[in-house]
Design a protein around this motif. Structure first.
Motif, PDB file in Angstrom:
ATOM      1  N   LYS A   3       0.832  -1.204   0.000  1.00  0.00           N
ATOM      2  CA  LYS A   3       0.000   0.000   0.000  1.00  0.00           C
ATOM      3  C   LYS A   3       0.866   1.255   0.000  1.00  0.00           C
ATOM      4  N   GLU A   4       1.869   1.287   0.854  1.00  0.00           N
ATOM      5  CA  GLU A   4       2.749   2.447   0.923  1.00  0.00           C
ATOM      6  C   GLU A   4       3.492   2.661  -0.396  1.00  0.00           C
ATOM      7  N   ALA A   5       3.917   1.573  -1.018  1.00  0.00           N
ATOM      8  CA  ALA A   5       4.611   1.696  -2.302  1.00  0.00           C
ATOM      9  C   ALA A   5       3.682   2.291  -3.361  1.00  0.00           C
ATOM     10  N   ALA A   6       2.424   1.846  -3.339  1.00  0.00           N
ATOM     11  CA  ALA A   6       1.459   2.367  -4.309  1.00  0.00           C
ATOM     12  C   ALA A   6       1.165   3.840  -4.052  1.00  0.00           C
ATOM     13  N   LEU A   7       0.921   4.200  -2.797  1.00  0.00           N
ATOM     14  CA  LEU A   7       0.573   5.579  -2.470  1.00  0.00           C
ATOM     15  C   LEU A   7       1.771   6.524  -2.587  1.00  0.00           C
ATOM     16  N   GLN A   8       2.973   5.983  -2.453  1.00  0.00           N
ATOM     17  CA  GLN A   8       4.156   6.819  -2.664  1.00  0.00           C
ATOM     18  C   GLN A   8       4.185   7.360  -4.094  1.00  0.00           C
ATOM     19  N   ARG A   9       3.686   6.572  -5.014  1.00  0.00           N
ATOM     20  CA  ARG A   9       3.663   6.987  -6.417  1.00  0.00           C
ATOM     21  C   ARG A   9       2.738   8.186  -6.655  1.00  0.00           C
ATOM     22  N   TRP A  38       8.217  19.078  -0.628  1.00  0.00           N
ATOM     23  CA  TRP A  38       9.248  18.125  -0.216  1.00  0.00           C
ATOM     24  C   TRP A  38       8.720  17.237   0.899  1.00  0.00           C
ATOM     25  N   GLN A  39       7.985  17.830   1.834  1.00  0.00           N
ATOM     26  CA  GLN A  39       7.460  17.050   2.954  1.00  0.00           C
ATOM     27  C   GLN A  39       6.517  15.957   2.474  1.00  0.00           C
ATOM     28  N   MET A  40       5.668  16.272   1.497  1.00  0.00           N
ATOM     29  CA  MET A  40       4.748  15.253   0.980  1.00  0.00           C
ATOM     30  C   MET A  40       5.488  14.160   0.223  1.00  0.00           C
ATOM     31  N   ILE A  41       6.422  14.567  -0.610  1.00  0.00           N
ATOM     32  CA  ILE A  41       7.147  13.597  -1.429  1.00  0.00           C
ATOM     33  C   ILE A  41       8.033  12.704  -0.572  1.00  0.00           C
ATOM     34  N   ASN A  42       8.452  13.207   0.575  1.00  0.00           N
ATOM     35  CA  ASN A  42       9.383  12.478   1.446  1.00  0.00           C
ATOM     36  C   ASN A  42       8.735  12.054   2.759  1.00  0.00           C
ATOM     37  N   ALA A  43       7.492  11.627   2.691  1.00  0.00           N
ATOM     38  CA  ALA A  43       6.793  11.160   3.890  1.00  0.00           C
ATOM     39  C   ALA A  43       7.616  10.091   4.600  1.00  0.00           C
ATOM     40  N   SER A  47       9.873  15.680   7.578  1.00  0.00           N
ATOM     41  CA  SER A  47       8.527  15.650   7.013  1.00  0.00           C
ATOM     42  C   SER A  47       7.489  15.552   8.129  1.00  0.00           C
ATOM     43  N   THR A  48       6.391  16.267   7.960  1.00  0.00           N
ATOM     44  CA  THR A  48       5.295  16.176   8.930  1.00  0.00           C
ATOM     45  C   THR A  48       4.427  14.948   8.685  1.00  0.00           C
ATOM     46  N   TYR A  49       4.646  14.241   7.595  1.00  0.00           N
ATOM     47  CA  TYR A  49       3.872  13.046   7.260  1.00  0.00           C
ATOM     48  C   TYR A  49       4.649  11.798   7.643  1.00  0.00           C
ATOM     49  N   LEU A  50       4.039  10.952   8.423  1.00  0.00           N
ATOM     50  CA  LEU A  50       4.675   9.701   8.806  1.00  0.00           C
ATOM     51  C   LEU A  50       4.610   8.664   7.694  1.00  0.00           C
ATOM     52  N   THR A  51       3.508   8.690   6.930  1.00  0.00           N
ATOM     53  CA  THR A  51       3.298   7.682   5.895  1.00  0.00           C
ATOM     54  C   THR A  51       2.696   8.321   4.651  1.00  0.00           C
ATOM     55  N   TYR A  52       2.735   7.585   3.543  1.00  0.00           N
ATOM     56  CA  TYR A  52       2.086   8.055   2.327  1.00  0.00           C
ATOM     57  C   TYR A  52       0.571   7.874   2.414  1.00  0.00           C
ATOM     58  N   GLN A  53       0.132   7.019   3.304  1.00  0.00           N
ATOM     59  CA  GLN A  53      -1.308   6.950   3.564  1.00  0.00           C
ATOM     60  C   GLN A  53      -1.796   8.292   4.088  1.00  0.00           C
ATOM     61  N   SER A  76      -2.258   8.607  -9.553  1.00  0.00           N
ATOM     62  CA  SER A  76      -3.069   9.420  -8.658  1.00  0.00           C
ATOM     63  C   SER A  76      -3.783   8.551  -7.632  1.00  0.00           C
ATOM     64  N   VAL A  77      -4.480   9.214  -6.725  1.00  0.00           N
ATOM     65  CA  VAL A  77      -5.312   8.493  -5.760  1.00  0.00           C
ATOM     66  C   VAL A  77      -6.329   7.635  -6.504  1.00  0.00           C
ATOM     67  N   SER A  78      -6.831   8.138  -7.618  1.00  0.00           N
ATOM     68  CA  SER A  78      -7.783   7.378  -8.427  1.00  0.00           C
ATOM     69  C   SER A  78      -7.210   6.017  -8.829  1.00  0.00           C
ATOM     70  N   ASN A  79      -5.939   5.974  -9.234  1.00  0.00           N
ATOM     71  CA  ASN A  79      -5.319   4.704  -9.603  1.00  0.00           C
ATOM     72  C   ASN A  79      -5.329   3.724  -8.443  1.00  0.00           C
ATOM     73  N   TYR A  80      -5.027   4.237  -7.257  1.00  0.00           N
ATOM     74  CA  TYR A  80      -5.017   3.352  -6.090  1.00  0.00           C
ATOM     75  C   TYR A  80      -6.426   2.873  -5.765  1.00  0.00           C
ATOM     76  N   VAL A  81      -7.389   3.785  -5.771  1.00  0.00           N
ATOM     77  CA  VAL A  81      -8.774   3.391  -5.473  1.00  0.00           C
ATOM     78  C   VAL A  81      -9.242   2.363  -6.490  1.00  0.00           C
ATOM     79  N   TYR A  82      -8.918   2.572  -7.762  1.00  0.00           N
ATOM     80  CA  TYR A  82      -9.303   1.624  -8.805  1.00  0.00           C
ATOM     81  C   TYR A  82      -8.729   0.240  -8.521  1.00  0.00           C
ATOM     82  N   SER A  83      -7.490   0.202  -8.040  1.00  0.00           N
ATOM     83  CA  SER A  83      -6.851  -1.091  -7.770  1.00  0.00           C
ATOM     84  C   SER A  83      -7.535  -1.836  -6.630  1.00  0.00           C
TER      85      SER A  83
END
Length: 390
Positions: A31-37, A238-243, A248-254, A323-330
């Motif tokens: 999931k993290e690998a997919a959302l990182q994209r 940068w913070q979003m791309i480097n969760a 970064s303020t983001y712990l995960t790409y989720q 995009s998020v759409s790609n992940y939701v579709y999957s």
């Protein structure tokens, strides 16, 4: 108007460092690998590109307003310049409205949203200001610095600029717009005020680009340096791309994906309940005070662009963007199709409304658009966000 979504993460899954097992499969890392994209295309092609285009239009508008003031002072005709400035305002406004699905991060932390886009305009206070020799002298000398630091939100930003660039008539003590370019008969005070507003407006747009991208081009940096404006070192993109990385303020790409969709749900809620809902439900003559862009008469363009902001955030802006759409579709192809249809249905319903500024109250087409946008918000909040949190 913002709603806050908080989605709890399994403590064992923080930063994807410990896998949550499901049926023997390491679902967390997948999931993290997919959302990182999602992160880099979203930041670079949607957020930064939108703010960059807005700032570009602002720089153009600034130059035009400098020429308007010079022409006014020289007694020259500047009708053509007003029309050009109108077009630049519309373009800058379009990019701003297409950014409203990401009204978080620097735009909130530095109060840039109310600074740029508070409404309604305080028409009476503005008229008082224009006849205050002391304040007008300060605006003429200090320009955008005075406007930005000393004037309230209802006296600056897009709508103060809109009032001075577009024609209006006074009815019952209220300025009513026509959507036409203002006649080339601005007073000297109005031309000075217009330039001060646009200087401040452009500076704020450049600051947004800088806060997300971490840099701007030399021309934009000169605008900030000439005005002695400090930049915001958020490096939010940068913070979003480097969760998950230090800084970064983001712990995960989720969390990144949830932020994106929460922003989409927020603006859908605002468009339905406030931007369209208040004028539709209003029962008195203050109805016009709820109209978002009453002088340019571009309110429905604003609303449709707000939904396009959702579309770009959910589906990606450029062909091929993951995009998020790609992940939701999957995970749920039917849900993805449902979201995409809800987006196009909402845009179509909004664009079916004619003359929103004068017909909003009780208009069945407005009611239909409100329902379509509300349905989109519910899908995002009740279906997409829970899917991302699984």
């Amino acid at each position: 108007m913002r709603k806050i979504f908080k989605w709890a993460l399994c403590a064992a899954c923080v930063m994807g460092m410990v896998a949550c097992k499901g049926g023997g499969k390491d679902v967390t890392s997948d999931k993290e690998a997919a959302l990182q994209r999602v992160a880099a295309p979203y930041v670079n092609n949607t957020v930064v590109a939108t703010y960059r285009a807005m700032a570009d239009a602002g720089v153009t508008l600034l130059g035009q307003c400098e020429q308007i003031l010079a022409a006014q002072e020289a007694g020259q005709d500047y009708a053509a310049l007003i029309k050009e400035a109108d077009a630049s305002w519309r373009l800058m406004r379009k990019h701003w409205e297409q950014s409203e699905a990401f009204l978080y991060g620097p735009v909130v932390a530095h109060d840039i949203d109310p600074h740029l886009d508070s409404w309604p305009l305080d028409f009476n206070a503005m008229n008082t200001l224009l006849h205050d020799e002391t304040q007008m002298k300060a605006i003429e000398e200090e320009g955008g610095a005075y406007v930005g630091d000393k004037l309230g939100y209802a006296l600056k930003g897009f709508h103060a600029c809109e009032y001075l660039l577009f024609e209006s008539v006074i009815k019952d003590g209220r300025a009513v717009g026509t959507g036409k370019p203002h006649a080339a008969n601005l007073t000297h005070a109005e031309a000075v005020y217009l330039l001060g507003i646009v200087e401040d407006l452009t500076q704020q747009a450049i600051l947004l680009e800088y806060a997300w991208a971490g840099e701007v081009n030399a021309a934009k940096m000169k605008v900030l340096e000439d005005a002695e404006v400090d930049t915001y070192e958020d490096k939010y993109g940068w913070q979003m791309i480097n969760a998950g990385k230090p800084g970064s303020t983001y712990l995960t790409y989720q969390e990144v994906a949830e932020e994106i969709i929460a922003g989409c749900a927020d603006i859908a809620d605002e468009v339905a309940d406030l931007k369209m809902g208040n004028p539709y439900l209003s029962s008195n003559e203050t109805e016009r005070d709820y109209i978002e862009s009453p002088y340019s008469c571009t309110s429905t363009i604003d609303f449709a662009d707000n939904i396009r902001s959702i579309q770009h955030s959910y589906e990606g802006t450029l062909v091929g963007d993951y995009s998020v759409s790609n992940y939701v579709y999957s995970q749920d192809a039917e849900l993805d199709a449902k979201v995409r249809k809800a987006i196009t249905d909402a845009i179509s319903a909004i664009e079916a409304i004619e003359d929103f500024e004068n017909t909003a109250k009780g208009n069945p087409l407005v009611k239909d658009a409100i329902e379509r946008v509300s349905a989109l918000e519910e899908i995002l909040s009740d279906d997409v966000l829970p899917l991302l949190s699984k």
